[in-house]
Design an enzyme around this catalytic site. Structure first.
Site, mmCIF file in Angstrom:
data_model
loop_
_atom_site.group_PDB
_atom_site.id
_atom_site.type_symbol
_atom_site.label_atom_id
_atom_site.label_comp_id
_atom_site.label_asym_id
_atom_site.label_seq_id
_atom_site.Cartn_x
_atom_site.Cartn_y
_atom_site.Cartn_z
ATOM 1 N N ASP A 247 10.077 -19.623 -16.854
ATOM 2 C CA ASP A 247 11.161 -20.597 -16.766
ATOM 3 C C ASP A 247 11.028 -21.709 -17.795
ATOM 4 O OD1 ASP A 247 12.540 -19.292 -14.791
ATOM 5 O OD2 ASP A 247 11.591 -20.377 -13.152
ATOM 6 N N ARG B 122 18.804 -23.562 -17.241
ATOM 7 C CA ARG B 122 17.665 -23.976 -18.062
ATOM 8 C C ARG B 122 18.013 -23.965 -19.556
ATOM 9 N NH1 ARG B 122 14.180 -24.713 -14.146
ATOM 10 N NH2 ARG B 122 14.035 -23.185 -12.467
ATOM 11 N N GLY C 268 18.164 -15.871 -7.483
ATOM 12 C CA GLY C 268 17.361 -14.664 -7.448
ATOM 13 C C GLY C 268 16.286 -14.733 -6.389
ATOM 14 N N LYS D 118 12.208 -26.597 -6.665
ATOM 15 C CA LYS D 118 13.099 -25.541 -6.158
ATOM 16 C C LYS D 118 12.291 -24.418 -5.504
ATOM 17 C CE LYS D 118 15.394 -22.853 -9.159
ATOM 18 N NZ LYS D 118 15.465 -21.376 -8.989
ATOM 19 N N ARG E 150 17.320 -14.292 -21.333
ATOM 20 C CA ARG E 150 17.010 -15.547 -22.029
ATOM 21 C C ARG E 150 16.429 -15.322 -23.419
ATOM 22 N NH1 ARG E 150 14.765 -18.874 -16.780
ATOM 23 N NH2 ARG E 150 16.816 -19.577 -16.056
ATOM 24 N N SER F 21 8.296 -11.596 -9.946
ATOM 25 C CA SER F 21 7.339 -11.771 -8.851
ATOM 26 C C SER F 21 8.010 -11.969 -7.499
ATOM 27 C CB SER F 21 6.442 -12.977 -9.135
ATOM 28 O OG SER F 21 7.200 -14.186 -9.109
ATOM 29 N N GLN F 22 9.286 -12.392 -7.498
ATOM 30 C CA GLN F 22 9.888 -12.803 -6.229
ATOM 31 C C GLN F 22 9.919 -11.697 -5.188
ATOM 32 O OE1 GLN F 22 11.438 -13.496 -9.272
ATOM 33 N NE2 GLN F 22 12.794 -15.263 -9.049
ATOM 34 N N LYS G 290 16.292 -12.750 -15.837
ATOM 35 C CA LYS G 290 16.647 -14.015 -15.189
ATOM 36 C C LYS G 290 18.172 -14.152 -15.117
ATOM 37 C CE LYS G 290 12.437 -15.410 -14.481
ATOM 38 N NZ LYS G 290 11.932 -15.667 -13.116
#
Length: 441
Positions: A310, A394, A91, A20, A341, A165-166, A337
């Protein structure tokens, strides 16, 4: 959709989808390029389809075939979207495309599904503001989309934490498009393998990105004009974590083929962590495959997971079948996320009778196995019940995989199981082909 999980052992050969993370990056770089790019083995998941839809709003032309996406890039005709950009559940699309849209003079509007409309954006918008970008969060008192940004972005210096980080990747890509040098100083970089993936993409395409080994300082000079490329998307380690989990907690022997062993995906580290816990995992790099043999006793470990957030759902479920305590540390980014989570895994594991403790950035799971016991023996102590996923793909796949080791009277029911399609279309079908047992409720 609800899925009931039945006790089963796995055997045979399977494949996991294309990455992905690589697919979304390929879509964006192809849209920025002059000429026609070929993306082979793309992941046709919901998030990647959101990326494909977004690049068309910026001027790219897309032809979808089985196992091949052809993208005629907008190149220098890359333009502001004519409508609101709906990123769906992604995201990455939100955090990548917002900075890139900010390069242009004018307004862009970004929103997404109910989950995206809870994802934090102030850190990204503050960083963009340091480069001259104006922004608005449309709902007072919220730190989440919908958002409006107005460029043009100008080169300069950015001081920002760097988690998730994105948005740092997004700013790097955007900075490569403007005339001048942009420096990004990160005070707390996280998920650095994903940042490295973006840097590798840019370097491979001809952009020189300078950075320190700790990723605290990055520098890029623009403008750069991207050219079309052909790329094969490698198998996804993020997806592989779930059949690996299922194989280790049952009496199984499975092989995952066409898996990326180049080290380009940080989540390859999950194989080493599972081996450290006692899992019988053979990584055959020459054949691009990983072989998983179940039944070995597992033990708890302490592991810093800052680079692989993840993998937390899979590792947390695996820890239940181990002896001793597993501590998953430096995972605060997991709260940012699709769901929080940390809280979600804690609450759902406690439903099953597992002792779990959490802090702001860690999970501590007390395994149910006694020393020397197999995962199946530990599984007999697990209470069944319904797992609430809150549509986190996930989390759904982790519990569905672990549930294969539970006895009939302790079966798990996974709510909103269809959310697996966000990153692993056909997850249940792929697992059934190697012996997994599930039913619709």
């Amino acid at each position: 959709m609800k899925k009931r999980v039945y006790r089963a052992d796995l055997s045979g050969v399977m494949n996991v989808p294309g990455s992905k993370s690589h697919t979304i990056r390929a879509c964006l770089f192809a849209a920025l390029a002059e000429g026609e790019s070929k993306i082979k083995n793309p992941l046709p998941s919901e998030d990647c389809l959101s990326a494909l839809a977004a690049i068309q709003q910026f001027g790219a032309l897309v032809e979808e075939k089985e196992n091949l996406w052809s993208v005629k890039g907008a190149g220098r005709n890359f333009h502001l979207p004519e409508d609101v950009v709906n990123v769906g559940n992604s995201g990455s699309v939100l955090y990548f495309f917002t900075p890139v849209a900010s390069v242009m003079d004018g307004y862009s509007v970004f929103t997404g599904d109910s989950s995206i409309r809870t994802r934090p954006v102030k850190m990204m918008l503050d960083a963009l503001g340091q480069l001259g970008v104006e922004s608005i969060i449309t709902r007072a008192g919220k730190d989440a989309p919908p958002i409006v940004v107005r460029g043009p972005l100008k080169p300069g210096t950015v001081e920002t934490p760097g988690k998730p980080s994105q948005y740092v990747s997004g700013i790097l890509i955007a900075a490569s498009l403007v005339d001048g040098i942009t420096e990004i100083n990160l005070s707390d970089p996280k998920e650095t393998p994903y940042l490295q993936m973006t840097i590798d993409w840019m370097n491979d395409l001809g952009v020189k990105v300078e950075y320190t080994p700790d990723y605290r300082k990055l520098k890029v000079k623009g403008p750069f004009y991207y050219k079309a490329f052909d790329r094969v998307i490698p198998g996804d380690w993020e997806a592989a974590a779930f059949p690996m989990l299922a194989g280790l907690v049952t009496d199984s022997i499975i092989t995952i083929e066409d898996i990326d062993c180049s080290g380009s995906q940080g989540d390859q580290e999950v194989a080493e962590i599972m081996k450290k816990m006692g899992g019988d995992i053979i990584l055959d790099s020459s054949a691009s495959r990983v072989i998983i043999k179940g039944g070995n006793p597992l033990c708890g470990v302490d592991v810093n997971c800052a680079s692989i957030p993840d993998a937390i759902p899979a590792l947390a479920v695996l820890a239940v079948f181990a002896s001793g305590t597993t501590r998953l540390m430096d995972i605060g980014v997991c709260r940012l996320k699709e769901t929080d989570r940390i809280n979600l895994m804690e609450s759902q594991l406690k439903k099953l009778g597992v002792n779990v403790r959490s802090t702001e950035d860690s999970l501590e799971i007390e395994g149910l196995a006694k020393p020397g016991e197999t995962p199946l023996e530990a599984g007999r102590r697990i209470k069944g019940g319904e797992i609430e996923t809150f549509k986190d793909h996930r989390v759904a796949m982790a519990f569905a995989s672990g549930g294969l080791a539970l006895e009939e009277d302790s079966a798990l029911v996974i709510n909103d199981a269809q959310c697996c399609g966000v990153s692993f279309p056909g997850f249940f079908e792929a697992m059934e082909r190697v012996g997994g047992r599930f039913s619709d409720l």
